[in-house]
Design a protein around this motif. Structure first.
Motif, PDB file in Angstrom:
ATOM      1  N   HIS A   1       3.249  -1.115   4.016  1.00 20.87           N
ATOM      2  CA  HIS A   1       2.763   0.235   3.733  1.00 20.87           C
ATOM      3  C   HIS A   1       3.947   1.183   3.603  1.00 20.87           C
ATOM      4  O   HIS A   1       4.825   1.218   4.472  1.00 20.87           O
ATOM      5  CB  HIS A   1       1.843   0.700   4.870  1.00 20.87           C
TER       6      HIS A   1
ATOM      7  N   LYS B   1      -1.356  -1.871  -4.678  1.00 21.80           N
ATOM      8  CA  LYS B   1      -1.767  -3.277  -4.736  1.00 21.80           C
ATOM      9  C   LYS B   1      -1.964  -3.796  -6.163  1.00 21.80           C
ATOM     10  O   LYS B   1      -1.597  -4.948  -6.464  1.00 21.80           O
ATOM     11  CB  LYS B   1      -3.048  -3.456  -3.915  1.00 21.80           C
TER      12      LYS B   1
ATOM     13  N   ARG C   1       0.848  -1.184   0.000  1.00 23.61           N
ATOM     14  CA  ARG C   1       0.000   0.000   0.000  1.00 23.61           C
ATOM     15  C   ARG C   1       0.889   1.240   0.000  1.00 23.61           C
ATOM     16  O   ARG C   1       1.798   1.329   0.832  1.00 23.61           O
ATOM     17  CB  ARG C   1      -0.881   0.014   1.253  1.00 23.61           C
ATOM     18  N   PRO C   2       0.670   2.142  -0.969  1.00 22.50           N
ATOM     19  CA  PRO C   2      -0.246   2.067  -2.105  1.00 22.50           C
ATOM     20  C   PRO C   2       0.363   1.221  -3.223  1.00 22.50           C
ATOM     21  O   PRO C   2       1.579   1.053  -3.271  1.00 22.50           O
ATOM     22  CB  PRO C   2      -0.381   3.522  -2.522  1.00 22.50           C
TER      23      PRO C   2
END
Length: 399
Positions: A340, A276, A273-274
């Motif tokens: 993330h 995916k 993330r971001p």
């Protein structure tokens, strides 16, 4: 279906890359290129015993306070004195000049005084010699730069000092950028009420150039297979990067279009993330394709994680993406199930301690947040919440 980690997805992508051919590149054009062959020294550097200071070339046995030596010549850089020092003799010498035969010391000009045709020394016998011995930088035959090294101004200086006018490097990859989406228009052209400007294409073009590649623009293409395939067919490239159309909606047509012409997908999403929806494929002719999400933050974060290593691999190199460390500014909530990369500001505090402050809003569509950030804060899947001052991993993007 579980998604691969960033590390696993990147390894899968890199396993499909074949480095490009090598070619001779002039030093003036080689910045950012990766060496395909080592750079070896053809001679010693310096090629002679050289003075490190302006002063007087002398014999060490003559150095003592009050010694008066006869001046027999002068040695300047590029011009040998053409004399041989005997006991009681000295030659004027300048920085970088070769020591005259028989000389093994330099008395700096601040520790000597000229008196007509003689010079009177004030230096003590144990004063520094101020001599750069032949080969003190490198010797003939030494490997100065290994194959797989990325060239920068400092390394180019080293190659030049070895007398190289050219170096053998992998060819710079041609990276084609294809933005997709009916909603996109190029900056500077009129936009309809339901259209947005293509922010990713110019940003990724700059990114590719900083990684050593050259750019071809193929888009934007519309959200239909024919438009996408026509754009791909029109381009000559070593790596294709598509932006947008990477998810699973009815209008996400890039992956189906690539499959329809024999493309094989090896990565169809990553647990990050971001980003995916990021994906990777080989076209029917074997050329690699990296599919990036359309939101600017997703595209650029995934460019750091995947595009940069791919461009390096095409040039026979590899990137070091090991995170750095910083202290957290403020508390941080627990992380979710995906790795993330949070847009963040990294800066020293009043005490000089490196601090990282994640941006409040991590929405991947916010270009203002992305532009304000100067780094990424990496969080592992399922990481616990953290208190102010905790040590965290950070990644400083290519700038």
């Amino acid at each position: 279906m579980s998604l691969p980690s960033v590390e696993t997805a990147r390894a899968t992508m890199l396993s499909a890359i074949v480095p490009l051919a090598a070619q001779a590149v002039s030093l003036t054009e080689a910045d950012g290129c990766w060496l395909a062959e080592p750079v070896t020294a053809g001679r010693d550097q310096p090629p002679y015993d050289a003075s490190a200071m302006d002063g007087w070339a002398v014999r060490g046995a003559d150095v003592r306070p009050g010694a008066r030596l006869k001046i027999i010549g002068e040695s300047a850089a590029g011009h040998n004195a053409g004399v041989s020092l005997q006991p009681g003799q000295a030659a004027r010498i300048f920085t970088g000049a070769a020591l005259p035969a028989g000389g093994d010391r330099v008395v700096i000009q601040e520790e000597a005084a000229r008196d007509g045709e003689t010079v009177v020394l004030a230096a003590a016998p144990d004063a520094p010699a101020w001599v750069r011995p032949q080969g003190c930088d490198f010797r003939a035959g030494a490997v100065l730069l290994e194959a797989g090294t990325r060239l920068n101004p400092w390394r180019l200086a080293l190659a030049a000092s070895a007398g190289r006018a050219t170096v053998t490097c992998r060819r710079r990859p041609v990276v084609a950028l294809l933005s997709t989406g009916d909603e996109l228009v190029a900056p500077g052209t009129p936009a309809g009420p339901h259209q947005i400007y293509d922010a990713c294409a110019p940003a990724l073009a700059a990114f590719v150039r900083r990684c050593g590649g050259t750019v071809v623009h193929l888009g934007p293409a519309r959200d239909d297979d024919a438009s996408i395939l026509a754009a791909i067919d029109a381009g000559a490239f070593d790596l294709l990067v598509t932006v947008g159309g990477a998810s699973v909606g009815d209008h996400d047509r890039v992956k189906p279009a690539v499959r329809s012409v024999g493309g094989s997908l090896s990565v169809e999403g990553v647990a990050v993330r971001p980003g995916k929806p990021v994906w990777f494929a080989l076209l029917a002719d074997g050329r690699p394709l990296l599919g990036l999400p359309g939101n600017p933050a997703s595209a650029l974060v995934c460019a750091e994680l995947f595009l940069w290593p791919l461009i390096a691999a095409l040039q026979g190199g590899s990137t070091n993406l090991a995170p750095d460390r910083a202290r957290l500014h403020g508390p941080l909530a627990p992380n979710g199930p995906r790795e993330h990369y949070m847009r963040a500001i990294i800066e020293p505090d009043a005490d000089g301690v490196r601090r990282v402050r994640p941006m409040t809003d991590q929405d991947s569509s916010l270009v203002t947040v992305m532009a304000a950030a100067n780094g990424l804060l990496r969080r592992l899947p399922g990481a616990d919440g953290l208190a102010d001052g905790a040590e965290v991993e950070v990644l400083v993007p290519i700038r």
